[in-house]
Write a protein that holds these residues in place. Structure first.
Motif, PDB file in Angstrom:
ATOM      1  N   SER A  16      -8.978  -4.804  -0.200  1.00  0.00           N
ATOM      2  CA  SER A  16      -8.488  -5.462   0.555  1.00  0.00           C
ATOM      3  C   SER A  16      -8.755  -6.636   1.077  1.00  0.00           C
ATOM      4  O   SER A  16      -8.210  -7.769   1.327  1.00  0.00           O
ATOM      5  N   GLU A 175       0.935  -3.369   3.736  1.00  0.00           N
ATOM      6  CA  GLU A 175       0.159  -3.076   2.858  1.00  0.00           C
ATOM      7  C   GLU A 175       0.984  -2.793   1.721  1.00  0.00           C
ATOM      8  O   GLU A 175       0.442  -3.135   0.379  1.00  0.00           O
ATOM      9  N   SER A 643      -8.637   0.597   2.672  1.00  0.00           N
ATOM     10  CA  SER A 643      -8.679  -0.503   3.476  1.00  0.00           C
ATOM     11  C   SER A 643      -9.175  -0.253   4.944  1.00  0.00           C
ATOM     12  O   SER A 643      -9.430  -1.140   5.806  1.00  0.00           O
TER      13      SER A 643
END
Length: 710
Positions: A16, A175, A643
């Motif tokens: 991420s 996301e 993440s």
């Protein structure tokens, strides 16, 4: 909704966030001057000429207007209320004189420069701060900007989405959109980070990014959630900063796009036609002592990190705590350190969304007003450039002028009431046979009204003439008839909403002065149709003010009522005016009639068309439930878990929300049951905690195993 198979690869290929590259960003002091990185140069001859024009024209118009007002009021001698009227008029007329002078100073606007876009200069981050925004809009805009970049520069930029989102479903949607965006951006890397702690709002979000990853980048292009910039605009900004090693911030002049209501279309048209006249004037007189608007600008990372660390102000909000209008302050501190802050009106292709209606603008103004009034504590900070202090003052006056205009109006009404109800007590100290009656030179007042109107409308008239002689702008606005007709329609809408905004901003300013702070709410960027009941409730104070002022004026002076009729009409009819200005149906009618048309509508830039096309690749709605979405999409769940940042919690600390979420997790027999029990804050905590999230997902796995066994 599970992720398409062709988007899963980018999740696996990239983390991420990149490896951290810390950059120190010390908090600055407002009491002592820092050590400048460069010696500031003297302003250019163009800047000196523009500043001289600004000062001379402002003072000349103000002195003339005030002297005329004094001549109007002194007939029969100056009474106390007449002095009050003169003082209020001086402030109001000085403000419109400054605006007119700013438009005239634009003749000295600096000429554009052609920098080499292929010049080497390190990585540039395209930074997109988001806070509960629609991921479809923000991520499709990013995809369009990246794909519009010149191919040879695609690896010179990286995208970094820095999220402060607090809505669980929006977080998971971000996301999910990240994987799609990475697939679309090709060689341009895309990173994403969501903060656990939203301390200091957007300024804190950006500062956290700089402190953790600032060392990776030479520059950052700061965006807002509704920003859109062409690839060539991004390339030119980067080239301009590389070409000038003293540049700290280079600000563009964004054009408004996407206006779908009469209010939005009026704002959009004014920004397109009058905006360049205003921005060229600002660019001319501010020179290297410029300002920063918080987005659609490029910033040198070392300048920002070394000079723009913001402390919290002592005391409680609204004047203490986090600095809300942080962009002005960051520009002032960077300039104080010796870096230049400039506006490049010649770098086009910078866009942002248009505000939809009065409801959203007034709510937004509550936060902006608090931030600008907060600058009263900083205007005397040590070491600031004079223009930086002037930017603070202009920001403060932008909101304080509404109470001034209202006070001017009320003083006129008071004079009228006094003339009919109150026995005059205006005897001079020496002997006189007659009192000093409040009186006015009516003919001269009409002349002064016309002069004031000319000064007020001068920027719009200059802009209209400029548009008529600019072939591309004229054609983009529907030809000469379109330019003239749209200018007067925009003026009509502005006239109708001005009294409403005057009352609303006065209430906002008074609320702030009484110590009422504003929370941090996401901006309403799309808008929605507001019901008549909600509109009536929202504008109740505005209508009441109009009815009371109108009744007083009619009873005591029908002539005064006639003079005040535009203001009274707008206030009394605030609800239908506001509803009409926010009507999407009426906005479509105006668009079909080519009214308040702009070149961005008649000939949309490729990056805007691309953003609209890219939007179809992203989910149109948020997940129905964040936890269930993760349970149904293992690849997205793995990316989410990867993440998550570790929770920084000391031993012995107790979080009631976490305890309650854990208790509900222990009682729930299925993930669906748990999801129905959790409050939004508890759901966010479960999504943020690897242990709690793993336990929640086990509920779904256990149910699947039981179902298979049965």
């Amino acid at each position: 909704m599970a992720l398409p198979m062709d988007t899963l690869g980018p999740i696996q290929r990239l983390n991420s966030t990149p490896a951290e590259a810390p950059l120190a960003m010390p908090e600055q002091s407002f009491q002592r001057r820092g050590f400048p990185a460069h010696h500031a140069t003297r302003p250019s001859l163009r800047t000196i000429a523009a500043r001289a024009t600004l000062v001379i024209v402002t003072l000349s118009l103000a002195v003339f207007g005030v002297s005329e007002m004094y001549a109007v009021a002194k007939v029969g001698g100056m009474a106390a209320l007449e002095w009050v009227l003169l003082i209020a008029f001086t402030a109001a007329f000085g403000w419109i004189a400054f605006s007119a002078a700013n438009a005239l100073a634009g003749v000295f606007s600096p000429r554009g420069r052609n920098e080499d876009i292929d010049a080497p200069g390190g990585l540039t981050a395209i930074v997109m701060p988001v806070y509960n925004e629609d991921p479809r809009d923000t991520f499709s805009a990013i995809a369009a900007m990246v794909n519009d970049l010149p191919k040879q520069l695609r690896t010179s930029f990286e995208v970094f989405v820095i999220s402060d989102t607090t809505n669980p479903e929006t977080w998971i949607a971000e996301e999910r959109a990240l994987a799609i965006l990475r697939a679309k951006c090709g060689p341009t890397r895309v990173w994403y980070r969501r903060r656990r702690d939203n301390a200091h709002r957007k300024a804190g979000n950006v500062a956290d990014f700089v402190r953790r990853w600032g060392g990776r980048y030479e520059h950052m292009v700061m965006l807002d959630a509704d920003s859109l910039m062409t690839g060539m605009c991004l390339a030119k900004l980067r080239a301009a900063m590389i070409a000038d090693p003293r540049a700290g911030i280079i600000q563009t002049c964004p054009s408004l796009i996407g206006g779908a209501t009469p209010f939005a279309r009026a704002q959009q048209f004014a920004n397109t036609v009058t905006g360049p006249v205003v921005s060229h004037g600002i660019a001319a007189w501010q020179g290297e002592d410029g300002n920063y608007w918080g987005h659609n600008a490029i910033i040198r990372m070392t300048a920002f990190a070394s000079a723009a660390g913001l402390p919290s102000l002592p005391g409680k909000p609204p004047f203490g705590g986090s600095i809300l209008s942080h962009d002005f302050v960051e520009a002032a501190l960077i300039r104080r350190a010796g870096w230049t802050v400039t506006m490049r009106a010649d770098i086009t292709g910078s866009y942002e969304g248009a505000p939809t209606d009065l409801f959203g603008v007034i709510k937004r103004d509550r936060r902006w007003a608090q931030g600008n009034l907060q600058h009263a504590r900083l205007i005397g900070a040590a070491g600031l450039a004079f223009c930086s202090r002037l930017h603070f003052a202009i920001g403060i006056l932008a909101y304080v002028m509404s109470p001034v205009w209202l006070f001017l109006l009320l003083t006129g009404v008071a004079l009228s009431v006094q003339a009919t109800l109150i026995r005059p007590e205006y005897f001079p100290s020496n002997f006189a046979l007659f009192p000093t009656w409040p009186a006015f030179d009516a003919d001269r007042m009409v002349t002064l009204f016309i002069i004031s109107l000319v000064v007020l409308l001068l920027p719009k008239m200059i802009a209209m003439v400029n548009a008529l002689f600019d072939r591309d702008l004229r054609r983009g606005c529907g030809g000469p008839v379109g330019v003239v007709g749209s200018t007067f329609l925009e003026l009509l809408i502005s006239t109708l909403i001005a009294p409403i905004m005057m009352i609303a901003q006065t209430g906002i300013v008074m609320s702030i002065l009484l110590g009422r702070a504003v929370g941090w709410l996401p901006q309403a960027r799309k808008g929605a149709s507001v019901s008549w009941l909600a509109a009536t409730h929202f504008h109740l104070v505005h209508m009441a003010c109009g009815l009371v002022l109108g009744a007083i004026a009619l009873i005591h002076s029908p002539t005064l009522a006639a003079w005040m009729s535009p203001t009274l009409f707008a206030l009394i009819l605030a609800v239908p005016i506001s509803k009409g200005c926010g009507s999407f149906w009426l906005g479509r009618k105006l668009r079909r009639a080519h009214m308040m048309l702009t070149p961005q509508e008649s000939r949309p830039p490729e990056v805007l068309r691309m953003a609209r096309r890219e939007a179809h690749a992203f989910p149109a709605s948020l997940p129905r439930d964040a936890l269930i979405t993760l349970a149904e999409d293992p690849m997205l769940c793995d990316a989410h878990l990867g993440s998550l940042e570790p929770e920084l919690r000391g031993r012995g600390s107790f979080d009631p929300t976490r305890a309650l979420a854990a208790a509900k997790l222990g009682e729930a027999q299925s993930l669906e049951e748990l999801a129905s029990w959790l409050a939004p804050s508890e759901r966010m905590l479960v999504l943020s905690d690897t242990n709690l999230l793993d336990r929640a997902l086990q509920l779904a796995k256990a149910r699947a195993i039981n179902a298979k066994a049965a």
